[in-house]
Design an enzyme around this catalytic site. Structure first.
Site, PDB file in Angstrom:
ATOM      1  N   GLY A  87       0.829  -1.171   0.017  1.00  0.00           N
ATOM      2  CA  GLY A  87       0.019  -0.039   0.035  1.00  0.00           C
ATOM      3  C   GLY A  87       0.762   1.544   0.068  1.00  0.00           C
ATOM      4  N   ASP A 122       8.698   6.034   7.963  1.00  0.00           N
ATOM      5  CA  ASP A 122       8.248   7.388   8.419  1.00  0.00           C
ATOM      6  C   ASP A 122       7.558   8.140   7.498  1.00  0.00           C
ATOM      7  OD1 ASP A 122      10.013   8.115   6.377  1.00  0.00           O
ATOM      8  OD2 ASP A 122      11.785   8.753   7.503  1.00  0.00           O
ATOM      9  N   GLY A 123       7.311   7.668   6.127  1.00  0.00           N
ATOM     10  CA  GLY A 123       6.404   8.017   5.385  1.00  0.00           C
ATOM     11  C   GLY A 123       6.819   9.353   4.591  1.00  0.00           C
ATOM     12  N   ARG A 180      -1.850  -0.548  -9.651  1.00  0.00           N
ATOM     13  CA  ARG A 180      -0.652  -1.340  -9.881  1.00  0.00           C
ATOM     14  C   ARG A 180      -1.161  -2.736  -9.991  1.00  0.00           C
ATOM     15  NH1 ARG A 180       3.092   1.737  -7.025  1.00  0.00           N
ATOM     16  NH2 ARG A 180       2.040   3.709  -6.698  1.00  0.00           N
ATOM     17  N   ASP A 249       4.244  -4.292  -7.497  1.00  0.00           N
ATOM     18  CA  ASP A 249       3.846  -3.229  -6.812  1.00  0.00           C
ATOM     19  C   ASP A 249       4.402  -1.927  -7.430  1.00  0.00           C
ATOM     20  OD1 ASP A 249       6.067  -3.987  -5.160  1.00  0.00           O
ATOM     21  OD2 ASP A 249       5.762  -2.317  -4.433  1.00  0.00           O
TER      22      ASP A 249
END
Length: 489
Positions: A87, A122-123, A180, A249
């Site tokens: 994700g 940590d994004g 994807r 992905d």
């Protein structure tokens, strides 16, 4: 004419396809780059163009009411190993915008902070990978390759920790879709055929509406995506481009280049070339990309089997037939592209030895991939000029050039016209690894964006060369060669 009217069709599907999530605030956003041409195409109001209001949007600090951020759910095979939930771990889809031609495009922040899919990450995104993606994706667009595009880049004012502490940044990217192969794998792994069908119907309606008219719409969807990926990978190969991480992905269902991580354009031609620091086995080398593309599509086909036919054996038979088209489509398109690069206006199967032998000659002589084709136009009238200087094996070059000139003469086209057309398809300028590295170093260490901006401007016209850009066309010296590129996660 369409007007600015953001849509949220993926978000409206709800769970499990995506999850609502807000960006994490950053401390001191500053502009790095903005793409007014793309903003105009997407009809984005000018209040967001390089303004403080735009900085609020593209940093995620102050989203307008029309932005409804969601993180998309997907799974994926990473270097052949299946992970059932990945994700968007650092990306948020804000909206879908209709451009001036009525085409719908995703608007996504990348590096906007943690999401439900961050998996302890940590994004965030470091400055270097953001600027790399901005440069390379826009260069790919200028080269005519389907790709995500860069709308904006901002510095966050915060540090992110990788091997060392690095300045943080956020890129806003645009694509027909961020869905994807792994998106379908995520649903298939959950065993929910109803939701899988809902999602497949959504993808057909939005991206492949002609498939809806087929007696077998899901098989038609597979066939369409096989064709799109086959063409895309042929384009990569014809430019010496190495994606770097062709995990399922990272492969878009719309046939766009997506997820620019440790990507690179080759300097000296080597079919086994890799740049990704983590690809120690060469899985995603230049020459392996068609094979991996086919493998990825087989994983996609597996997800669609319950929809293709209720009869399991029949579903496998039909999907296998669709997959078997990949190699033929990819090889045919690669031959077409490479033939045109050699000045052959209508390449045919009998041209394959000529193409193959030139590539072999390039490998044996350690020739620069881009220059070996760009300089070839100068060799059309004089086999001792242009590309000839790249080949230490002069006999090998002359033997090949005799065959090449004979093939060109068969076309009945003037040498001037052949050379002109070759320069329209063989770029003089690509994002050279050593120049990108230098631009990123200047930006990270000194806050100096001058080389980044110079490269960005020059790469908008990759088939044109001037005195001002001639140095950017030069391959690296031995000391300047870059052997590894990095992802940034």
């Amino acid at each position: 004419m369409p007007k600015f009217n953001p849509k949220h069709s993926l978000a409206q599907l709800g769970e499990p396809y995506s999850l609502s999530c807000s960006p994490t605030r950053v401390s001191a956003p500053q502009w790095l780059a903005f793409n007014p041409e793309l903003a105009a195409q997407l009809q984005i109001p000018e209040v967001f163009w390089g303004t403080d209001t735009g900085l609020g949007l593209f940093s995620g600090n102050q989203l307008p009411d029309w932005a409804k951020p969601v993180a998309h759910a997907y799974a994926g095979h990473q270097f052949g190993n299946f992970v059932p939930q990945l994700g968007d771990g650092r990306a948020l889809l804000l909206a879908e915008l209709e451009d001036v031609n009525g085409q719908l495009f995703d608007l996504q922040l990348k590096g906007a902070g943690q999401t439900p899919f961050s998996r302890r990450g940590d994004g965030r995104a470091p400055l270097g990978p953001v600027l790399r993606e901005y440069l390379v994706s826009e260069a790919m667009h200028a080269l005519g390759v389907p790709t995500t595009r860069a709308l904006a880049a901002v510095l966050t004012g915060d540090w992110v920790q990788r091997e060392t502490a690095e300045p943080g940044a956020i890129i806003t990217r645009v694509a027909k879709s961020h869905i994807r192969i792994g998106s379908f794998q995520y649903l298939a792994a959950r065993g929910d055929t109803v939701k899988l069908k809902t999602f497949a119907d959504y993808v057909i309606a939005r991206h492949y509406p002609a498939c809806a008219d087929s007696d077998t719409p899901y098989l038609a969807l597979l066939e369409a995506i096989v064709a799109a990926q086959a063409a895309l990978i042929a384009q990569w190969m014809s430019l010496g481009f190495i994606h770097g991480v062709m995990n399922t992905d990272n492969m878009s269902i719309t046939g766009e280049t997506i997820d620019y991580g440790p990507c690179a354009f080759m300097d000296s031609f080597n079919p086994a070339q890799v740049y990704s620091f983590i690809d120690t086995q060469g899985r995603y080398a230049w020459g392996n990309q068609p094979k991996i593309g086919s493998w990825n599509l087989a994983r996609f086909a597996e997800t669609l089997l319950p929809l293709v036919s209720e009869n399991a054996e029949r579903a496998v038979e039909l999907a296998t037939q669709a997959l078997q088209q990949f190699n033929m489509l990819n090889e045919t398109e690669f031959r077409r592209l490479m033939g045109i690069k050699l000045g052959i206006t209508e390449p045919v199967a009998t041209d394959e030895p000529l193409i193959r032998d030139y590539l072999t000659l390039m490998v044996k002589n350690n020739a620069d991939f881009t220059l070996a084709f760009r300089l070839l136009s100068q060799s059309v009238t004089d086999s001792s000029a242009g590309a000839a200087g790249l080949f230490a094996d002069n006999n090998g070059w002359q033997d090949w050039a005799i065959r090449w000139h004979k093939r060109l003469a068969e076309q009945g086209v003037s040498t001037a016209d052949i050379a002109l057309q070759m320069n329209k398809v063989n770029p003089a300028l690509i994002p050279r690894n050593h120049q990108i590295a230098k631009a990123l170093e200047h930006a990270a260490n000194d806050g100096d964006l001058s080389l980044f901006n110079r490269l960005h401007k020059a790469l908008k016209t990759p088939f044109e060369l001037s005195a001002e850009t001639a140095d950017l066309a030069q391959p690296p010296t031995a000391e300047q060669c870059i052997s590894n590129t990095f992802c940034g996660t």
